[in-house]
Design an enzyme around this catalytic site. Sequence first.
Site, PDB file in Angstrom:
ATOM      1  CG  ASN A 137      69.930  60.309  40.687  1.00  0.00           C
ATOM      2  OD1 ASN A 137      69.550  61.028  41.597  1.00  0.00           O
ATOM      3  ND2 ASN A 137      69.519  60.671  39.471  1.00  0.00           N
ATOM      4  CE  LYS A 168      66.242  59.273  38.769  1.00  0.00           C
ATOM      5  NZ  LYS A 168      65.439  59.083  37.656  1.00  0.00           N
ATOM      6  CG  HIS A 207      69.685  62.823  35.907  1.00  0.00           C
ATOM      7  ND1 HIS A 207      68.061  62.951  35.345  1.00  0.00           N
ATOM      8  CD2 HIS A 207      69.805  61.752  36.083  1.00  0.00           C
ATOM      9  CE1 HIS A 207      68.123  61.838  35.724  1.00  0.00           C
ATOM     10  NE2 HIS A 207      68.725  60.872  35.996  1.00  0.00           N
ATOM     11  CD  GLU A 240      64.705  62.373  36.297  1.00  0.00           C
ATOM     12  OE1 GLU A 240      65.266  62.590  37.556  1.00  0.00           O
ATOM     13  OE2 GLU A 240      64.598  61.318  35.769  1.00  0.00           O
ATOM     14  CD  GLU A 257      71.697  58.178  34.080  1.00  0.00           C
ATOM     15  OE1 GLU A 257      71.536  57.115  34.869  1.00  0.00           O
ATOM     16  OE2 GLU A 257      70.827  59.276  34.235  1.00  0.00           O
ATOM     17  N   GLY A 260      63.786  54.870  34.340  1.00  0.00           N
ATOM     18  CA  GLY A 260      62.530  54.903  35.055  1.00  0.00           C
ATOM     19  C   GLY A 260      61.517  54.255  34.366  1.00  0.00           C
ATOM     20  CB  SER A 312      65.634  50.125  33.688  1.00  0.00           C
ATOM     21  OG  SER A 312      64.622  51.400  33.650  1.00  0.00           O
TER      22      SER A 312
HETATM   23  P1  PGA Z   1      66.596  54.341  36.995  1.00  0.00           P
HETATM   24  O1  PGA Z   1      67.146  55.981  37.015  1.00  0.00           O
HETATM   25  O2  PGA Z   1      67.362  53.642  37.314  1.00  0.00           O
HETATM   26  O3  PGA Z   1      65.401  54.570  38.032  1.00  0.00           O
HETATM   27  O4  PGA Z   1      66.004  54.020  35.553  1.00  0.00           O
HETATM   28  C1  PGA Z   1      68.446  56.255  36.598  1.00  0.00           C
HETATM   29  C2  PGA Z   1      68.918  57.586  36.840  1.00  0.00           C
HETATM   30  O5  PGA Z   1      67.957  58.555  36.386  1.00  0.00           O
HETATM   31  O6  PGA Z   1      69.840  57.992  37.085  1.00  0.00           O
END
Ligand code: PGA
Length: 250
Positions: free
Chosen positions: A9, A11, A94, A96, A166, A172, A212
């Site tokens: 992803n 983003k 997601h 976000e 998640e 992140g 992560s």
């Molecule tokens: P990350 O993001 O691996 O940077 O923690 C995962 C995601 O938001 O799908």
Amino acid sequence: MRKPLIAGNWKMNGSLSLIDRFGEACSETDLPLNVEVALMVPAPYLDAARRAFADTPMAWGGQTLHDQAAGAFTGEVSGPMLAEFEARYVLVGHSERRALFQEDDAAVLARVVAAVDVGLVPIVCVGETLEERDAGDTESVVLGQVDAVLAGLEARARERLVVAYEPVWAIGTGKTATPEQAQAVHASIRSHVNKTYSEALAEGLRLLYGGSMKAANATELLTQPDIDGGLIGGASLQVDDFLAICQSAG
Ligand code: PGA
């Protein structure tokens, strides 16, 4: 047998040159045949992804879609548009999108329906915040988000879904869920789906872990019995890291 899926992803990150670097690396590297790999790129890069990945095992997809096929929705992207660029997957819900763009469970369901309608595979993201985990609400939050989608779909559509667990506190932040924490939530999703919908749906449902995940911790997560792949944010922007995770899944 569930085929593992490693999905990146990006983003709102990346560039045309990063697409090209991935395209070259995928043509030169033997990716494991028993793993599906895909990158969810920003919509303007879909055409470049289609060109760069066409003759490689890498699939591509979108990061969200509108629930309508077309119309006066400035800035939005529709399912038929993603399908036109031969996207195979699309992320829906997601954290976000839920937190920053006010997508609630009803909006997530409408988008999943729109995705299935045009033959895309929706990767539905679910997960609890740190406050919800500390309050002991992880299971009710996560299963509630899963039910909000599954209960609204017909049986055939349910079989197309991928679910990504998640935990919001792990996205992140560099704080990965332990393999035991992730496995516990995955197992509870699968057993809930078994009890509420059907054994066949539960057995076939691919459950990805995200938050992560990186080359250094991928193996211990991916060897858990109910973890069928990963949704990778930060580490999907590094060609070597992402391909190393794909190898771990093989
Ligand atoms: P990350 O993001 O691996 O940077 O923690 C995962 C995601 O938001 O799908």
